[in-house]
Scaffold this motif. Structure first.
Motif, PDB file in Angstrom:
ATOM      1  N   SER A   4     110.620 -59.218 -15.793  1.00  0.00           N
ATOM      2  CA  SER A   4     109.936 -60.178 -16.673  1.00  0.00           C
ATOM      3  C   SER A   4     109.078 -59.413 -17.675  1.00  0.00           C
ATOM      4  CB  SER A   4     109.057 -61.129 -15.850  1.00  0.00           C
ATOM      5  OG  SER A   4     108.288 -61.940 -16.721  1.00  0.00           O
ATOM      6  N   ILE A   5     109.696 -58.933 -18.739  1.00  0.00           N
ATOM      7  CA  ILE A   5     108.977 -58.108 -19.710  1.00  0.00           C
ATOM      8  C   ILE A   5     107.869 -58.918 -20.398  1.00  0.00           C
ATOM      9  CG2 ILE A   5     110.713 -58.481 -21.532  1.00  0.00           C
ATOM     10  CD1 ILE A   5     108.539 -55.298 -21.025  1.00  0.00           C
ATOM     11  N   ASP A   6     108.123 -60.192 -20.693  1.00  0.00           N
ATOM     12  CA  ASP A   6     107.099 -61.014 -21.354  1.00  0.00           C
ATOM     13  C   ASP A   6     105.903 -61.239 -20.437  1.00  0.00           C
ATOM     14  OD1 ASP A   6     108.776 -61.110 -23.503  1.00  0.00           O
ATOM     15  OD2 ASP A   6     109.571 -63.112 -23.070  1.00  0.00           O
ATOM     16  N   GLY A   7     106.181 -61.569 -19.180  1.00  0.00           N
ATOM     17  CA  GLY A   7     105.103 -61.789 -18.213  1.00  0.00           C
ATOM     18  C   GLY A   7     104.275 -60.530 -18.013  1.00  0.00           C
ATOM     19  N   PHE A   8     104.963 -59.393 -17.924  1.00  0.00           N
ATOM     20  CA  PHE A   8     104.279 -58.124 -17.701  1.00  0.00           C
ATOM     21  C   PHE A   8     103.376 -57.763 -18.877  1.00  0.00           C
ATOM     22  CE2 PHE A   8     104.828 -53.260 -17.215  1.00  0.00           C
ATOM     23  CZ  PHE A   8     103.680 -53.156 -16.447  1.00  0.00           C
ATOM     24  N   LYS A   9     103.922 -57.865 -20.090  1.00  0.00           N
ATOM     25  CA  LYS A   9     103.114 -57.542 -21.278  1.00  0.00           C
ATOM     26  C   LYS A   9     101.917 -58.482 -21.390  1.00  0.00           C
ATOM     27  CE  LYS A   9     106.024 -55.365 -24.770  1.00  0.00           C
ATOM     28  NZ  LYS A   9     106.856 -55.631 -25.946  1.00  0.00           N
ATOM     29  N   SER A  10     102.165 -59.744 -21.107  1.00  0.00           N
ATOM     30  CA  SER A  10     101.123 -60.755 -21.232  1.00  0.00           C
ATOM     31  C   SER A  10      99.973 -60.487 -20.253  1.00  0.00           C
ATOM     32  CB  SER A  10     101.742 -62.126 -20.991  1.00  0.00           C
ATOM     33  OG  SER A  10     100.751 -63.097 -20.887  1.00  0.00           O
ATOM     34  N   THR A  65     102.966 -52.204  -7.746  1.00  0.00           N
ATOM     35  CA  THR A  65     103.414 -52.036  -6.364  1.00  0.00           C
ATOM     36  C   THR A  65     104.920 -52.213  -6.123  1.00  0.00           C
ATOM     37  OG1 THR A  65     102.843 -54.350  -5.879  1.00  0.00           O
ATOM     38  CG2 THR A  65     101.153 -52.704  -5.425  1.00  0.00           C
ATOM     39  N   GLY A  66     105.742 -51.967  -7.156  1.00  0.00           N
ATOM     40  CA  GLY A  66     107.195 -51.977  -6.936  1.00  0.00           C
ATOM     41  C   GLY A  66     107.869 -53.302  -7.256  1.00  0.00           C
ATOM     42  N   ASP A  67     109.198 -53.259  -7.282  1.00  0.00           N
ATOM     43  CA  ASP A  67     110.051 -54.400  -7.657  1.00  0.00           C
ATOM     44  C   ASP A  67     109.857 -54.811  -9.119  1.00  0.00           C
ATOM     45  OD1 ASP A  67     111.173 -54.350  -5.183  1.00  0.00           O
ATOM     46  OD2 ASP A  67     110.899 -56.485  -4.759  1.00  0.00           O
ATOM     47  N   TYR A  68     110.061 -53.850 -10.001  1.00  0.00           N
ATOM     48  CA  TYR A  68     110.062 -54.148 -11.436  1.00  0.00           C
ATOM     49  C   TYR A  68     111.492 -54.277 -11.928  1.00  0.00           C
ATOM     50  CZ  TYR A  68     109.182 -49.212 -10.341  1.00  0.00           C
ATOM     51  OH  TYR A  68     109.160 -47.990  -9.717  1.00  0.00           O
ATOM     52  N   THR A  69     112.467 -53.846 -11.107  1.00  0.00           N
ATOM     53  CA  THR A  69     113.886 -53.932 -11.478  1.00  0.00           C
ATOM     54  C   THR A  69     114.527 -55.182 -10.856  1.00  0.00           C
ATOM     55  OG1 THR A  69     114.470 -52.629  -9.534  1.00  0.00           O
ATOM     56  CG2 THR A  69     114.119 -51.424 -11.581  1.00  0.00           C
ATOM     57  N   ASP A  70     115.792 -55.423 -11.219  1.00  0.00           N
ATOM     58  CA  ASP A  70     116.641 -56.479 -10.634  1.00  0.00           C
ATOM     59  C   ASP A  70     116.249 -57.901 -11.053  1.00  0.00           C
ATOM     60  OD1 ASP A  70     118.216 -54.596  -9.439  1.00  0.00           O
ATOM     61  OD2 ASP A  70     117.551 -54.958  -7.382  1.00  0.00           O
ATOM     62  N   ARG A  80     115.327 -53.186 -18.127  1.00  0.00           N
ATOM     63  CA  ARG A  80     115.289 -51.901 -18.843  1.00  0.00           C
ATOM     64  C   ARG A  80     114.007 -51.776 -19.675  1.00  0.00           C
ATOM     65  NH1 ARG A  80     120.131 -49.182 -22.458  1.00  0.00           N
ATOM     66  NH2 ARG A  80     119.224 -47.082 -22.455  1.00  0.00           N
ATOM     67  N   ALA A  81     113.609 -52.875 -20.314  1.00  0.00           N
ATOM     68  CA  ALA A  81     112.390 -52.865 -21.137  1.00  0.00           C
ATOM     69  C   ALA A  81     111.154 -52.629 -20.269  1.00  0.00           C
ATOM     70  CB  ALA A  81     112.262 -54.189 -21.898  1.00  0.00           C
ATOM     71  N   VAL A  82     111.147 -53.202 -19.054  1.00  0.00           N
ATOM     72  CA  VAL A  82     110.028 -53.000 -18.135  1.00  0.00           C
ATOM     73  C   VAL A  82     109.954 -51.532 -17.707  1.00  0.00           C
ATOM     74  CG1 VAL A  82     109.117 -53.550 -15.832  1.00  0.00           C
ATOM     75  CG2 VAL A  82     109.948 -55.396 -17.310  1.00  0.00           C
ATOM     76  N   ASP A 102     111.043 -48.945 -19.381  1.00  0.00           N
ATOM     77  CA  ASP A 102     110.585 -48.168 -20.540  1.00  0.00           C
ATOM     78  C   ASP A 102     109.076 -48.305 -20.733  1.00  0.00           C
ATOM     79  OD1 ASP A 102     113.106 -47.189 -21.118  1.00  0.00           O
ATOM     80  OD2 ASP A 102     113.590 -48.788 -22.543  1.00  0.00           O
ATOM     81  N   LEU A 103     108.551 -49.517 -20.523  1.00  0.00           N
ATOM     82  CA  LEU A 103     107.118 -49.740 -20.711  1.00  0.00           C
ATOM     83  C   LEU A 103     106.315 -48.991 -19.644  1.00  0.00           C
ATOM     84  CD1 LEU A 103     104.691 -50.971 -22.066  1.00  0.00           C
ATOM     85  CD2 LEU A 103     105.203 -53.167 -20.990  1.00  0.00           C
ATOM     86  N   LEU A 104     106.750 -49.073 -18.394  1.00  0.00           N
ATOM     87  CA  LEU A 104     106.049 -48.350 -17.316  1.00  0.00           C
ATOM     88  C   LEU A 104     106.047 -46.842 -17.593  1.00  0.00           C
ATOM     89  CD1 LEU A 104     107.400 -50.294 -14.210  1.00  0.00           C
ATOM     90  CD2 LEU A 104     104.993 -50.146 -14.883  1.00  0.00           C
ATOM     91  N   MET A 105     107.192 -46.331 -18.047  1.00  0.00           N
ATOM     92  CA  MET A 105     107.301 -44.895 -18.335  1.00  0.00           C
ATOM     93  C   MET A 105     106.381 -44.494 -19.485  1.00  0.00           C
ATOM     94  SD  MET A 105     111.386 -44.215 -17.816  1.00  0.00           S
ATOM     95  CE  MET A 105     111.420 -42.436 -17.906  1.00  0.00           C
ATOM     96  N   ALA A 106     106.202 -45.406 -20.449  1.00  0.00           N
ATOM     97  CA  ALA A 106     105.348 -45.116 -21.606  1.00  0.00           C
ATOM     98  C   ALA A 106     103.861 -45.202 -21.238  1.00  0.00           C
ATOM     99  CB  ALA A 106     105.661 -46.094 -22.734  1.00  0.00           C
ATOM    100  N   LEU A 107     103.519 -46.128 -20.332  1.00  0.00           N
ATOM    101  CA  LEU A 107     102.110 -46.315 -19.962  1.00  0.00           C
ATOM    102  C   LEU A 107     101.535 -45.104 -19.225  1.00  0.00           C
ATOM    103  CD1 LEU A 107     102.104 -50.054 -18.800  1.00  0.00           C
ATOM    104  CD2 LEU A 107     100.951 -49.134 -20.824  1.00  0.00           C
TER     105      LEU A 107
END
Length: 381
Positions: free
Chosen positions: A14-20, A44-49, A55-57, A59-64
């Motif tokens: 949920s890239i929108d939820g995460f960014k928000s 705490t995990g489960d950002y995939t699936d 993929r956007a999530v 990339d964002l975690l890797m950038a943060l």
């Protein structure tokens, strides 16, 4: 003053939820750039699936991570059961939409090449005069159905040398910050290790073991990089079956089988891989899957978890994994467990994005529409 400490639970693409929620917590701006200064964030995990923004999530975690570091803060990313499933080839919750985000103009060619590679495995078996097990017998049509556009690229990206696979394999499954144990699911008191880091060592070793076994199969032309965990287990089983059949045939002829005909390192490793159900990373009572913090009878005195926290010199567990029916951050066991999976991927879990702010013993749930003290929630229940 101590740096602010935040935790965010299951994102599931949920890239929108995460960014928000990063924005609501003051950790990032609308573009997802770190604005948290010296704050510490633990995911705490489960950002995939499941969610197509996976993929956007990632990339964002890797950038943060580096952004937080250069501001004097920290972004700590843990593995959940879904990340580890992907690392070991269990992709049942990767949707066609997620695969599609990995596809490009060359995907059809890559899929075709991958199919050819797969088809060749059956040919090699025939050339050696060996039976062709079902794992190599898929038709082109069946294979293409289970390997949609982007599948080959996804598997590559999650491999030990891939962009995401390499990054994920360096991640722990548990960490302790200021007396808070952060992890995806929890630790069953009956099988708790001496040290928290033992869980990280074991999870890494198990993922590495499977990586090495797949490499061995690829080198022996018994698998391709695109094999799923299920297919890898089928190969392990069929190679053991083939060896046993050879031994039995030699015995029937009253001969001793020439050991040179058996690949003993492969067979021994295959036997270990077939015990995967007992491994920490897939066992239902393992640290990535255990639901006791959410399901055991609540006890204000801490129940079985009070002694466990004392053993590790910790105050509380902060975990995701089990979506809370209230879709709110939940406190249990007299404040010793904070459950922070509020079903952020609304299309699947009908929940909302949230973050937990920990300021000593002051706990605040942050939602997109405001902040609520967690103790007040507990008292109101």
């Amino acid at each position: 003053t101590a740096a602010r400490l935040y935790a965010i639970g299951d994102i599931h693409g949920s890239i929108d939820g995460f960014k928000s929620i990063l924005r609501s917590a003051g950790l990032a701006d609308a573009n997802g750039k770190w604005t948290g200064g010296r704050a510490q964030l633990v995911q705490t995990g489960d950002y995939t699936d499941r969610g197509e923004g996976t993929r956007a999530v990632l990339d964002l975690l890797m950038a943060l991570e580096p952004q937080a570091r250069s501001a004097g803060g920290r972004a700590i990313v843990l593995l959940g059961n879904h990340e580890v499933m992907n690392l070991i080839g269990e992709t049942r919750d990767v949707t066609r939409e997620i695969y599609a985000t990995f596809a490009d103009a060359n995907s059809e060619k890559r899929r075709n090449d991958a199919w050819q590679q797969y088809a060749r495995l059956a040919e090699l078996k025939k050339e050696k005069g060996e039976p062709v097990p079902g794992v190599y017998a898929q038709t082109r049509e069946a294979w293409l159905t289970t390997h949609p556009p982007g599948y080959v690229e996804y598997k590559d990206a999650m491999s030990p040398r891939g962009k995401y696979g390499q990054w994920l394999r360096g991640k722990p499954i548990v960490t302790m910050v200021d007396g808070n144990i952060f992890m995806h699911a929890g630790i069953p008191p009956a099988s708790a290790p001496a040290k928290l880091d033992d869980l990280n060592d074991q999870a890494r070793a198990e993922v590495r073991r499977l990586d090495q076994f797949l490499d061995r199969l690829i080198n022996l032309k018994l698998a391709t990089r695109d094999f799923s965990l299920n297919e890898v287990l089928q190969v392990a089983s069929s190679e053991i079956g083939l060896a046993n059949a050879r031994i039995a045939a030699a015995k029937a002829e009253g001969k001793e089988l020439d050991r040179g005909q058996l690949n003993l390192p492969l067979l021994m490793e295959a036997q270990e891989i077939l015990k995967i159900d007992t491994w920490l990373v897939v066992h239902p009572e393992g640290a990535l899957w255990y639901r006791g913090l959410a399901t055991e009878k609540d006890d204000p005195a801490g129940g079985p978890f009070a002694a466990l926290l004392a053993k590790y010199g910790a105050k509380r567990f902060v975990t995701g994994h089990t979506p809370q029916s209230s879709r709110s951050i939940t406190m249990r066991f007299g404040g010793r467990a904070l459950l922070i999976d509020t079903g952020m991927l609304a299309t699947v879990y009908k929940g909302r994005a949230s973050a937990l702010e920990i300021d000593g013993d002051r706990l605040t749930a942050i939602y997109e529409d405001g902040r609520v003290p967690v103790a007040a929630l507990a008292a109101a229940r």
